[in-house]
Scaffold this motif. Structure first.
Motif, PDB file in Angstrom:
ATOM      1  N   UNK A 144     -13.575  84.858  82.971  1.00  0.00           N
ATOM      2  CA  UNK A 144     -12.354  84.639  83.753  1.00  0.00           C
ATOM      3  C   UNK A 144     -11.730  86.012  84.007  1.00  0.00           C
ATOM      4  N   UNK A 145     -12.059  86.663  85.108  1.00  0.00           N
ATOM      5  CA  UNK A 145     -11.591  88.031  85.338  1.00  0.00           C
ATOM      6  C   UNK A 145     -10.073  88.201  85.260  1.00  0.00           C
ATOM      7  N   UNK A 146      -9.324  87.177  85.622  1.00  0.00           N
ATOM      8  CA  UNK A 146      -7.872  87.274  85.604  1.00  0.00           C
ATOM      9  C   UNK A 146      -7.262  87.431  84.225  1.00  0.00           C
ATOM     10  N   UNK A 147      -8.078  87.339  83.166  1.00  0.00           N
ATOM     11  CA  UNK A 147      -7.564  87.499  81.811  1.00  0.00           C
ATOM     12  C   UNK A 147      -6.942  88.875  81.621  1.00  0.00           C
ATOM     13  N   UNK A 148      -7.343  89.856  82.424  1.00  0.00           N
ATOM     14  CA  UNK A 148      -6.797  91.208  82.277  1.00  0.00           C
ATOM     15  C   UNK A 148      -5.323  91.277  82.658  1.00  0.00           C
ATOM     16  N   UNK A 149      -4.811  90.288  83.352  1.00  0.00           N
ATOM     17  CA  UNK A 149      -3.400  90.277  83.752  1.00  0.00           C
ATOM     18  C   UNK A 149      -2.488  89.635  82.705  1.00  0.00           C
ATOM     19  N   UNK A 150      -3.075  89.077  81.657  1.00  0.00           N
ATOM     20  CA  UNK A 150      -2.276  88.404  80.641  1.00  0.00           C
ATOM     21  C   UNK A 150      -1.535  89.406  79.762  1.00  0.00           C
ATOM     22  N   UNK A 151      -0.358  89.005  79.326  1.00  0.00           N
ATOM     23  CA  UNK A 151       0.407  89.801  78.361  1.00  0.00           C
ATOM     24  C   UNK A 151      -0.057  89.450  76.945  1.00  0.00           C
TER      25      UNK A 151
END
Length: 381
Positions: free
Chosen positions: A303-310
């Motif tokens: 899930x590439x968007x995991x890098x945007x998580x705090x």
């Protein structure tokens, strides 16, 4: 050799439960409901694996070749969960974050897909309802999956819960049912079932339940009835979506990324638990760059968007593993001494079934049929 030590059916004995994780607290609550005088012993610096666990209730996606009986026990426990949660929330007034949105297991490459295909066949043989999906069908359910995902398996009956809320609910329900809590560390159980504490006091008991996870071996017993319960280290992260963001995942997503397992478990409040390593490193509780990198690397591939998580918290827990990785439940060959330990990866899933098993063990001296394979004194441990 299996032992059976019948006890009172009036529930008027003194029970001391050593350990305040999920196994200990569900045992204490169920025993108090049956009229026992229950004391739970837990030190202030306790580090139970329950507080770190992600909370997946996934008998289908946890299925492993060679562990079919354990998976059947997991299916039994999962079937108890809805009524268990309703009863516990009513008794405690504490919501436990039970989510029934299912679990999607995803393969990153062709080799991973072959593993999932074999797993699906095992699930079918065990009668566990799951559905094979193509990569496109997986992305239709979870649009934020990487476009390279090859396919997956949907387990609609796999659920999740927040273990920290579950612990709090069991503590409140136990207290309301009459469980007395002592903040100290148990160091010994004597021949006459007195539980000696680090602070110098001793608690008299008619029955003792040792439920101290991987620290159970540190308690001196009348004779060595506890097989070595080893710690299995797990590192994970607790993260949160940026305010106003769309959900990253809608259900628990478990993945195989080049053979390595990874998971993302969403909560209703926007938290997402990302984990976890599985390391045989003894009592080592250090948080490592390598461990967190492995988790984040594989989660990002899936899930590439995991890098945007705090990142809100990094966690290390020690899962309690028995010699055969199956739980140790019920009476031992020391009359009055019981175990509720060795749940390894399945402590949260098996919480209702553990409470069911230990309640019968304390009142009747035997285990219910679904739990008998996991008798604490079974010969293969």
């Amino acid at each position: 050799m299996r032992t059976s030590h019948p006890t009172t059916d009036r529930g008027d004995g003194r029970v001391v439960v050593v350990g305040g994780g999920l196994a200990g607290r569900v045992t204490a609550w169920r025993a108090a409901q049956r009229g026992f005088d229950v004391t739970l012993v837990e030190p202030s610096d306790a580090r139970s694996a329950s507080r770190v666990a992600a909370g997946m209730l996934t008998p289908a996606t946890e299925a492993v070749f060679g562990e079919e009986p354990l998976m059947e026990f997991g299916v039994h426990s999962a079937g108890l969960y809805t009524d268990f949660v309703a009863e516990l929330e009513a008794a405690s007034g504490v919501p436990v974050g039970h989510r029934t949105t299912g679990t999607l297991m995803v393969a990153f490459d062709r080799d991973d897909l072959a593993v999932l295909a074999d797993l699906h066949e095992l699930q079918q043989r065990l009668g566990i309802p799951t559905e094979r999906l193509t990569g496109r069908e997986c992305r239709r359910l979870e649009p934020m999956l990487a476009p390279t995902a090859r396919g997956g398996v949907l387990a609609s009956a796999d659920h999740s819960v927040d273990p920290r809320r579950l612990l709090r609910a069991l503590a409140v329900a136990g207290a309301r049912a009459g469980v007395h809590e002592v903040e100290d560390r148990a160091v010994e159980v004597t021949d006459d079932l007195r539980v000696r504490l680090e602070g110098g006091d001793a608690l008299a008991a008619d029955q003792v339940v040792l439920a101290a996870g991987c620290w159970s071996n540190a308690v001196t017993l009348p004779e060595p009835v506890v097989p070595t319960v080893r710690p299995v280290k797990g590192q994970l992260l607790r993260t949160r979506l940026p305010e106003g963001s769309e959900p990253l995942v809608h259900r628990t997503v478990r993945g195989l990324v080049k053979g390595s397992p990874v998971y993302l478990v969403p909560r209703e409040d926007g938290e997402i638990v990302v984990g976890a390593t599985q390391e045989e490193r003894g009592q080592d509780e250090s948080l490592t760059v390598g461990g967190l990198w492995q988790v984040l690397r594989d989660a990002r591939e899936l899930v590439p968007g995991v890098t945007e998580l705090e990142v809100t918290e990094t966690c290390v827990g020690l899962r309690p593993g028995s010699p055969d990785n199956e739980p140790l439940l019920g009476p031992t060959r020391v009359p009055g001494l019981h175990l509720a330990a060795g749940h390894f990866r399945h402590g949260v899933l098996l919480t209702p079934a553990t409470g069911e098993a230990m309640a019968q063990a304390l009142t009747e001296g035997t285990l219910p049929s679904p739990a008998r394979r996991f008798s604490a004194d079974r010969e293969d441990t």
